[in-house]
Design a protein around this motif. Structure first.
Motif, mmCIF file in Angstrom:
data_model
loop_
_atom_site.group_PDB
_atom_site.id
_atom_site.type_symbol
_atom_site.label_atom_id
_atom_site.label_comp_id
_atom_site.label_asym_id
_atom_site.label_seq_id
_atom_site.Cartn_x
_atom_site.Cartn_y
_atom_site.Cartn_z
ATOM 1 N N LEU A 280 1.388 0.471 7.649
ATOM 2 C CA LEU A 280 0.183 -0.301 7.357
ATOM 3 C C LEU A 280 -0.967 0.105 8.273
ATOM 4 C CD1 LEU A 280 -1.053 -2.717 5.761
ATOM 5 C CD2 LEU A 280 -0.252 -4.179 7.636
ATOM 6 N N ASN A 284 -2.717 2.381 5.102
ATOM 7 C CA ASN A 284 -2.173 2.113 3.766
ATOM 8 C C ASN A 284 -2.238 0.610 3.471
ATOM 9 O OD1 ASN A 284 -1.112 4.903 3.164
ATOM 10 N ND2 ASN A 284 0.025 4.457 5.033
ATOM 11 N N THR A 285 -3.443 0.154 3.158
ATOM 12 C CA THR A 285 -3.669 -1.280 2.956
ATOM 13 C C THR A 285 -3.962 -1.641 1.497
ATOM 14 O OG1 THR A 285 -6.025 -1.001 3.443
ATOM 15 C CG2 THR A 285 -4.565 -1.520 5.302
ATOM 16 N N ASN A 287 -2.130 -2.331 -1.009
ATOM 17 C CA ASN A 287 -1.336 -3.414 -1.604
ATOM 18 C C ASN A 287 -1.853 -4.797 -1.229
ATOM 19 O OD1 ASN A 287 0.287 -1.493 -2.755
ATOM 20 N ND2 ASN A 287 1.986 -1.737 -1.315
ATOM 21 N N VAL A 353 5.388 -8.532 5.291
ATOM 22 C CA VAL A 353 4.205 -7.680 5.337
ATOM 23 C C VAL A 353 4.632 -6.210 5.332
ATOM 24 C CG1 VAL A 353 2.290 -6.932 6.798
ATOM 25 C CG2 VAL A 353 2.715 -9.370 6.440
ATOM 26 N N ALA A 357 3.635 -3.692 2.440
ATOM 27 C CA ALA A 357 2.772 -2.558 2.788
ATOM 28 C C ALA A 357 3.259 -1.281 2.120
ATOM 29 C CB ALA A 357 2.733 -2.383 4.309
#
Length: 556
Positions: A280, A284-285, A287, A353, A357
């Motif tokens: 994350l 790679n945010t 989602n 989370v 992610a």
């Protein structure tokens, strides 16, 4: 040869207490003791010689000091608190007063606040975190709502733990929810709790752990398709039977393996959190953009999603049993709950989370083993380690009964869960059998191996019957519905006892709004899913109702 608890009534032997000093029987010096000795010594010698037979769980707290030599506590050791008669039991006023007058042996209070927090964390952390996230996301269908469900489940667990802390310290009896319901509402509701605990709670959890183990073992061999249903059930059945055999044959070996299982569970969770958050933080945010888009607001779906979330928090309703080991326990227990439950919630939110992610909600719903799918995406050549770790974790979960059995134990170190397996299963049967609520046969333990063989075999059969479906989320919903009802009933009993017995001793007393909020949420969880999952709710109600004629035909 059967050795019965009634031997202690003549004054020679009291009920046995774990973790205490044992010694050999002494020559009696009264006529009553001589009469008891005539019965006792042949049984004692028969046990020494290993004569085959079974011992009812009135003597279930027998521990082996050296090899297989049984030792027995004498009359100068009093009955432990957890063995005291029910306050509400007919004819037990005198017995209760005698127990109260004789109670002298106590566990040394040697644990501080931090140790109490560590024990609570050890109770709650389980393999559910590798199963439940898919169940939550399947119902709410959005990232934001999913994380809210996990926070809400943690908050509900903390409120419930505070309520049970008051119940457990004001009604210090073996039986957990069974004792609380018996005390407040009498024998029939308590019997129905015991009926559902043995027919639903325990076998369903064993089936879920067996299916989880099977799915994580098979998933690497079927990376791009669904796992074969028959293969999953077969592996789950073999695993459940093997662990039942191990628990019947050698509890010490199972205990030794449990340390490995606990390590694999923690290691898998740490790997998931670190890998997911690292992924994350690398940007790679995607989602988490529009996190609440497409989320479901159907109350039935939200209730079922909370069922899955609460499954991972299993164990919160037995935290009051840390009391005897904590220094300044009535102050430190609520503090330990305030610290540990938010910490568990934070860890579980981080784990989700991490999952979200890497995996989209659609990918999570399509996966049969989300931790394996997660590992395939981020761990590269080390992805093989995740199914191994989670499978071992689920395998270890099969050696420890459901949290509703864990709460039946009092006065032992809770971290060593498998050492308590004999007491966990047998004491539920014993508590019910003591009041005629359960067949005496199921309260027996093996005279040679000191394991509750009849109970374990009985639960094994029921667990295999639960494999009629391989859908673990159906089993979670089916079990959680009934469990939520009886937890609500226990907390309602707390309010009823406040009204009925205002002068009752309550070492821990929570604010009135705490049980009221908890009961309102439980009512939502019990009644709202009736229209959304009528089959699971109907089966739970049917099995519960069948306990009513069983009570009047077999107990009254």
């Amino acid at each position: 040869m059967v050795i019965r608890e009634t031997i202690g009534r003549a004054g020679l032997v009291r009920r046995l207490r774990p973790r205490a000093t044992f010694r050999e029987p002494e020559v009696p010096n009264s006529y009553s003791n001589i009469i008891a000795a005539v019965v006792w010594w042949p049984m004692y010698l028969a046990t020494r010689l290993g004569v085959p037979g079974s011992i009812p769980s009135g003597t279930l707290d027998i521990f082996l000091e050296k090899g297989n030599t049984p030792t027995w506590m004498m009359a100068d050791k009093s009955t432990p608190m957890s063995e005291a008669p029910m306050l509400n039991s007919p004819g037990n006023d005198k017995a209760f007063q005698e127990w109260k007058d004789e109670e002298k042996v106590r566990m040394k209070k040697q644990l501080g606040l931090l140790e109490g927090v560590a024990i609570i964390l050890g109770i709650i952390f389980g393999s559910g975190i590798f199963v439940s996230p898919k169940g939550v996301i399947m119902e709410v269908e959005s990232v934001g709502l999913s994380l809210m469900i996990w926070v809400l489940s943690g908050l509900l667990s903390m409120i419930g733990a505070l309520c049970y802390a008051e119940l457990g310290t004001s009604i210090p009896k073996s039986g957990g929810g069974y004792a609380y319901i018996f005390e407040a509402f009498g024998p029939l509701p308590a019997f129905l709790y015991l009926w559902d605990a043995m027919l639903i709670f325990v076998p369903t959890t064993s089936a879920i752990m067996g299916l989880t183990f099977a799915n994580y073992v098979i998933q690497p061999f079927f990376p791009n398709c669904s796992n074969p249903d028959s293969a999953v059930r077969l592996i789950a059945a073999v695993t459940i039977c093997f662990m039942t055999f191990m628990n019947c044959y050698n509890i010490k070996q199972t205990s030794k393996m449990q340390n490995v299982f606990m390590f694999t569970k923690i290691l898998a969770l740490v790997i998931i959190i670190i890998a997911g958050l690292s992924y994350l933080l690398m940007g790679n945010t995607s989602n988490f953009e529009n996190a609440f888009e497409g989320g479901s607001t159907d109350p039935g779906k939200i209730a079922v999603a909370i069922y899955s979330g609460l499954f991972s928090y299993s164990g919160w309703n037995c935290l009051n049993y840390v009391t005897e080991e904590l220094r300044n326990s009535y102050v430190n227990l609520p503090r330990a709950i305030y610290i540990s439950l938010p910490l568990v919630t934070l860890i579980y939110v981080f784990a989700n989370v991490a999952y979200l992610a890497v995996l989209t909600p659609m990918a999570m719903k399509a996966s049969n083993a989300i931790a394996v799918t997660f590992a395939d995406r981020v761990l590269g050549m080390m992805s093989w380690s995740m199914p191994l770790l989670v499978a071992l974790s689920a395998f270890g979960g099969l050696s420890v009964p459901h949290h509703d059995l864990v709460q039946l134990i009092k006065g032992e170190h809770i971290m060593n869960m498998v050492d308590l397996l004999t007491s966990l299963v047998s004491r539920m049967c014993f508590v019910g059998a003591r009041y005629g609520h359960f067949p005496e046969m199921l309260s027996h333990i093996n005279v040679k191996r000191f394991t509750p063989t009849p109970s374990l075999v009985f639960l094994n059969i029921l667990s295999l019957a639960m494999l009629c479906t391989s859908d673990v989320y159906v089993l979670i919903t089916y079990s959680s519905f009934v469990e939520s009802f009886f937890i609500m009933l226990s907390v309602c009993g707390m309010l009823w006892l406040r009204y009925k017995r205002p002068n009752m001793t309550r070492p821990i007393k929570v604010s009135l709004w705490v049980p009221i909020v908890f009961i309102v949420v439980c009512m939502f969880l019990v009644f709202v899913p009736c229209y959304y999952v009528p089959y699971e709710v109907g089966m739970g109600v049917l099995i519960t109702v069948t306990g009513i004629p069983a009570f009047f035909l077999g107990v009254v």
